[in-house]
Every structure is written in structure tokens, then in C-alpha cells.
Design a protein around this motif. Structure first.
Motif, PDB file in Angstrom:
ATOM      1  N   ALA A 182       0.833  -1.207   0.000  1.00  0.00           N
ATOM      2  CA  ALA A 182       0.000   0.000   0.000  1.00  0.00           C
ATOM      3  C   ALA A 182       0.864   1.252   0.000  1.00  0.00           C
ATOM      4  O   ALA A 182       0.600   2.209  -0.749  1.00  0.00           O
ATOM      5  CB  ALA A 182      -0.913  -0.005   1.223  1.00  0.00           C
ATOM      6  N   VAL A 183       1.905   1.266   0.821  1.00  0.00           N
ATOM      7  CA  VAL A 183       2.808   2.417   0.866  1.00  0.00           C
ATOM      8  C   VAL A 183       3.511   2.604  -0.474  1.00  0.00           C
ATOM      9  O   VAL A 183       3.634   3.722  -0.979  1.00  0.00           O
ATOM     10  CB  VAL A 183       3.849   2.231   2.002  1.00  0.00           C
ATOM     11  CG1 VAL A 183       4.920   3.316   1.925  1.00  0.00           C
ATOM     12  CG2 VAL A 183       3.160   2.274   3.361  1.00  0.00           C
ATOM     13  N   ILE A 187       3.183   5.888  -2.937  1.00  0.00           N
ATOM     14  CA  ILE A 187       4.379   6.639  -3.329  1.00  0.00           C
ATOM     15  C   ILE A 187       4.511   6.709  -4.847  1.00  0.00           C
ATOM     16  O   ILE A 187       4.846   7.760  -5.420  1.00  0.00           O
ATOM     17  CB  ILE A 187       5.646   6.005  -2.700  1.00  0.00           C
ATOM     18  CG1 ILE A 187       5.635   6.219  -1.186  1.00  0.00           C
ATOM     19  CG2 ILE A 187       6.913   6.598  -3.312  1.00  0.00           C
ATOM     20  CD1 ILE A 187       6.763   5.527  -0.456  1.00  0.00           C
ATOM     21  N   ILE A 188       4.226   5.585  -5.537  1.00  0.00           N
ATOM     22  CA  ILE A 188       4.293   5.573  -7.005  1.00  0.00           C
ATOM     23  C   ILE A 188       3.266   6.535  -7.601  1.00  0.00           C
ATOM     24  O   ILE A 188       3.560   7.301  -8.530  1.00  0.00           O
ATOM     25  CB  ILE A 188       4.084   4.146  -7.540  1.00  0.00           C
ATOM     26  CG1 ILE A 188       5.291   3.270  -7.184  1.00  0.00           C
ATOM     27  CG2 ILE A 188       3.878   4.158  -9.056  1.00  0.00           C
ATOM     28  CD1 ILE A 188       5.119   1.808  -7.542  1.00  0.00           C
ATOM     29  N   ILE A 222       8.858  14.096  -4.265  1.00  0.00           N
ATOM     30  CA  ILE A 222       9.206  12.680  -4.354  1.00  0.00           C
ATOM     31  C   ILE A 222       9.928  12.377  -5.663  1.00  0.00           C
ATOM     32  O   ILE A 222      10.927  11.653  -5.690  1.00  0.00           O
ATOM     33  CB  ILE A 222       7.941  11.801  -4.217  1.00  0.00           C
ATOM     34  CG1 ILE A 222       7.370  11.901  -2.795  1.00  0.00           C
ATOM     35  CG2 ILE A 222       8.255  10.338  -4.554  1.00  0.00           C
ATOM     36  CD1 ILE A 222       6.062  11.175  -2.614  1.00  0.00           C
ATOM     37  N   ALA A 223       9.442  12.965  -6.775  1.00  0.00           N
ATOM     38  CA  ALA A 223      10.055  12.705  -8.083  1.00  0.00           C
ATOM     39  C   ALA A 223      11.471  13.279  -8.166  1.00  0.00           C
ATOM     40  O   ALA A 223      12.366  12.664  -8.751  1.00  0.00           O
ATOM     41  CB  ALA A 223       9.186  13.291  -9.191  1.00  0.00           C
ATOM     42  N   VAL A 387      -5.850   6.314  -1.817  1.00  0.00           N
ATOM     43  CA  VAL A 387      -6.038   6.345  -3.270  1.00  0.00           C
ATOM     44  C   VAL A 387      -7.180   7.281  -3.637  1.00  0.00           C
ATOM     45  O   VAL A 387      -7.107   8.030  -4.628  1.00  0.00           O
ATOM     46  CB  VAL A 387      -6.306   4.922  -3.804  1.00  0.00           C
ATOM     47  CG1 VAL A 387      -6.643   4.960  -5.291  1.00  0.00           C
ATOM     48  CG2 VAL A 387      -5.105   4.024  -3.558  1.00  0.00           C
ATOM     49  N   GLY A 388      -8.240   7.278  -2.833  1.00  0.00           N
ATOM     50  CA  GLY A 388      -9.376   8.165  -3.094  1.00  0.00           C
ATOM     51  C   GLY A 388      -8.986   9.627  -3.030  1.00  0.00           C
ATOM     52  O   GLY A 388      -9.446  10.438  -3.857  1.00  0.00           O
ATOM     53  N   LEU A 389      -8.141   9.999  -2.067  1.00  0.00           N
ATOM     54  CA  LEU A 389      -7.691  11.392  -1.964  1.00  0.00           C
ATOM     55  C   LEU A 389      -6.874  11.805  -3.188  1.00  0.00           C
ATOM     56  O   LEU A 389      -7.027  12.915  -3.705  1.00  0.00           O
ATOM     57  CB  LEU A 389      -6.852  11.574  -0.696  1.00  0.00           C
ATOM     58  CG  LEU A 389      -7.620  11.583   0.632  1.00  0.00           C
ATOM     59  CD1 LEU A 389      -6.657  11.606   1.808  1.00  0.00           C
ATOM     60  CD2 LEU A 389      -8.565  12.784   0.693  1.00  0.00           C
ATOM     61  N   ILE A 390      -6.021  10.889  -3.653  1.00  0.00           N
ATOM     62  CA  ILE A 390      -5.205  11.195  -4.830  1.00  0.00           C
ATOM     63  C   ILE A 390      -6.092  11.370  -6.063  1.00  0.00           C
ATOM     64  O   ILE A 390      -5.926  12.319  -6.852  1.00  0.00           O
ATOM     65  CB  ILE A 390      -4.159  10.080  -5.059  1.00  0.00           C
ATOM     66  CG1 ILE A 390      -3.171  10.043  -3.893  1.00  0.00           C
ATOM     67  CG2 ILE A 390      -3.416  10.289  -6.375  1.00  0.00           C
ATOM     68  CD1 ILE A 390      -2.213   8.871  -3.927  1.00  0.00           C
TER      69      ILE A 390
END
Length: 405
Positions: A182-183, A187-188, A222-223, A387-390
């Protein structure tokens, strides 16, 4: 050069024991066997097996034996001793059947020392590969003449301990794997998907929600600076592990674990199982109670409980029983002290403790199922929300763009 002698003897229980021993002469061999509590009925020099004794290291560098190896050694030795095989031949046979280099080295070292006249407990202790519980129980078994029975107890103890650890590990493996994946997925998504939409959203001229701006900033960081994130994570893990290994850090961590809802209760049940099984095995083997409590302190795996047991040991040293100081320490559920009191009154404390361990082992099994049933939906919910927030952060501005068009 030492000579090798084949012998036949009877132990304290009248059982036939035969094997080989190395000594300077026949008189020395006879004295060594007598020192081991054996009544020699036959002693002959065996020139075919004579060899130079190579000095073995006092302590091997390979570490400790695993629970499976300890169980196997104890069980096989008990079987061979019950069949009348002597210590030296039994150790030799076990060394030949060893499944690892460390196990073979340990058994070969112990055999040489036994042949030199040392007791089995001292010989095993000099290898540095056996836990104190194993050594004290073997020592008690040798003193009482019931070494084969003690070895059976040891094998059963390590089997139960291994099974308990495997059940806990098996129950925690699935949630741990799900959490890690999940983490990684989050992150991806933040490092690749969000930045790829960032340019389009910013060029559209549509006012971006705060959530979208925050996730775009995190994604770009992150990128571009992923190695900083990895470094900070590694530093946190290293620092936390170092602190937990200190006396103060370990105590605070153990205290925190016991106070956590659900997890604290489950951890205490595991500790009670270890306490009860270990103390029952030691007392049943004839190990003195103060030594038994000292060993149990190291086995429970929690510094808060270990400190409580240290106070119990102090009370026992002053002449009190176990139940009173155990209740005053307050580290265990009240039923533990009550059961210990019953065992002291009946004179069967080892049997009562084993029953207590069996009861709490069933509680641990129920706790494993409860933890699994709680952790799984929580993980699924956390993954879904993340995932929903993203998705929401990306889709909300796009809906705004459509309305503008």
C-alpha cells in the motif's frame, strides 16, 4: 596421546550405558566414568578408535542454535539415552546427523569435553550456543538422574515456543505485506501520476483546491528528491532501533506496547504463556526457584514484566512464596497469581502452570484471529482513503475545466 576405551556401565537408574571415553590410562577412564555416576561393568582399550585429541575452542563463533535445532537435539538425545546409549556416542551420532555446520561443531565440541570427564551441562555451556534455560535444566537432570525425562521436557518446550512464534508470525505476515505494498503504491502514484497531471492542471488556469496543490508539491518532491525521503526514512528506522535497544528506550517501548488497545492485551497473553511454560519446565526439572525466576526474566521478552519478576525474585529470596510477591508486582493478570497460589498449596506448581499456559495459549489463538480481523479492514480502509484522496485531488480540477469549457 590419549587412549580410547570402550565401556559398559549402569547408571543410577540401573539402565545399561555403553560407549567410548578417552583417557591417559585405564585407571583414569574408570575414575572419569565413576565421576559421571556410572557403575562400570566392562572397560577395554579400543586401539582402532584412538586418535589425538584436538583442542576445541571454548566458544564457537557461529552464534546460537535455533529453536528447531534445540528441540531436535533434546529429543534425539532423550531417545538414545532411553535406549541405553551413552552420552559420548549419542553426541557423536547427533553430530553426524547435524543439518548445519554450527550444530555439528557444537556437538563435536561437547562430545570432546564429555569424553574428557566434564558434565554434559558444562560441556554444552562451554560452546556458548545453548540458552541458560537449556543448560540449567540439563544440569538439574544430571543431578537428579532423570536426564532423559528432562530432555523430553526441553524438546516439548522448544516445540511449543516455536509453534507459538510461527502462529504469530504467520498471522502478521499478510497485514505486513499489504501495508508495504500500500505504501509503495501510494508513493508511485504521488511520484509519477500526480506530477504528470500537474502541468495540465496548472496551465488550465482553473483555481486548484488546497488538496491538489499539496499533493502536487509532495509528488514533485518525491520525483525530484526521492533519495532524501529514503535517507530520512532510513535515519528514522536506525535511530528508533538504536534507542529501543537501550535500557531506557526498551523499557519505554515495552511499556507503550502493553498500553496499546487490543495489541497490549494480546502481548500480555503471549508473555503469560512464555512465563508459565518456562517456569513450569524449569521447576518440573528440579531447577531451584530463584534460578528459574532469573531465567524467566530473560525469556518473557518485555522489560516491564522482567522488572516485576525481579521484584518477585527479591521477595522469594527473603522467604516469601511466589504468589504473594507476584500479586504485589501487578505485572500479570490477577488469575496468574491466584493459580500460582493454588499450585504452591497443592505442591504441583509445575502442573498448574502448564494448565495456565494451555489456557492462555488458546487465548493467544483467539487473539490472533481478532487482530487479523481488525487489521485487515483497517488496512483496506487506509489504502482506499489514500487512493481516493489522490484521485479526488486530480479529478476535482478536471471537473472544473470541463465546466469552464
Amino acid at each position: 596421546m590419549k587412549a580410547t576405551f570402550s565401556y559398559r556401565a549402569r547408571d543410577a537408574g540401573g539402565r545399561l550405558v555403553q560407549g567410548t571415553i578417552e583417557a591417559r590410562d585405564e585407571a583414569s577412564a574408570f575414575d572419569m566414568l565413576k565421576a559421571q555416576g556410572l557403575f562400570v561393568t566392562g572397560l577395554t582399550r579400543d586401539e582402532r578408535k584412538e586418535r589425538t585429541v584436538i583442542a576445541m575452542p571454548e566458544r564457537l563463533s557461529g552464534g546460537k542454535l535455533s529453536l528447531v535445532q534445540l528441540s531436535r537435539i533434546a529429543r534425539h538425545m532423550s531417545i538414545m539415552m532411553t535406549a541405553g546409549v551413552g552420552l559420548s556416542p549419542a553426541l557423536h551420532t547427533l553430530a553426524e546427523q547435524a543439518e548445519s555446520k554450527l550444530e555439528k561443531e557444537v556437538l563435536d565440541t561437547a562430545r570432546v569435553k564429555v569424553d574428557a570427564g566434564m558434565s554434559l551441562a558444562r560441556s554444552l555451556a562451554d560452546t556458548g550456543a545453548f540458552p541458560q534455560l537449556f543448560l540449567h535444566m540439563v544440569e538439574a537432570g544430571e543431578a537428579s538422574g532423570k536426564l532423559d525425562e528432562v530432555l523430553v521436557r526441553l524438546a516439548a518446550y522448544f516445540d511449543r515456543d516455536y509453534d507459538l512464534r510461527q502462529r504469530i508470525k504467520g498471522a502478521m505476515t499478510y497485514p505486513a505485506v499489504v501495508a508495504v505494498f500500500a505504501v509503495i503504491i501510494v508513493i508511485i502514484l504521488l511520484g509519477t501520476v500526480v506530477p504528470s497531471f500537474a502541468g495540465v492542471l496548472e496551465e488550465s488556469g482553473v483555481p486548484l483546491p488546497g488538496l491538489t496543490k499539496a499533493l502536487i508539491s509532495i509528488g514533485r518532491f518525491i520525483a525530484a528528491r526521492w533519495y532524501v525521503l529514503v535517507g530520512v526514512f532510513a535515519l528514522i528506522v536506525f535511530t528508533a532501533r538504536y534507542y529501543v535497544r537501550t535500557d531506557e528506550g526498551g523499557y519505554r517501548w515495552d511499556a507503550l506496547v502493553l498500553k496499546l488497545p487490543v495489541i497490549g492485551s494480546f502481548t500480555m497473553k503471549v508473555i503469560v504463556v512464555r512465563f508459565s511454560e518456562t517456569l513450569a519446565s524449569l521447576v518440573g526439572a528440579g531447577v531451584p526457584i530463584l534460578q528459574s525466576l532469573e531465567i524467566v526474566e530473560r525469556v518473557v521478552g518485555n522489560q516491564v514484566v522482567a522488572l516485576g519478576l525481579r521484584k518477585v525474585r527479591s521477595g522469594v529470596r527473603e522467604g516469601a512464596g511466589i504468589a504473594g510477591p507476584l500479586a504485589e508486582a501487578g505485572v500479570f493478570p490477577p488469575v496468574v497469581a491466584q493459580m500460582v497460589a493454588i499450585g504452591e498449596e497443592s505442591g504441583a506448581i509445575d502442573q498448574v502452570l502448564m494448565k495456565l499456559a494451555e489456557f492462555y495459549e488458546k487465548e493467544v489463538d483467539r487473539g490472533i484471529k481478532s487482530l487479523t480481523s481488525i487489521i485487515e479492514p483497517v488496512l483496506i480502509a487506509v489504502v482506499g482513503i489514500s487512493v481516493g484522496l489522490i484521485v479526488a485531488a486530480v479529478m476535482l480540477p478536471m471537473f472544473e475545466m470541463v465546466q469552464v469549457l
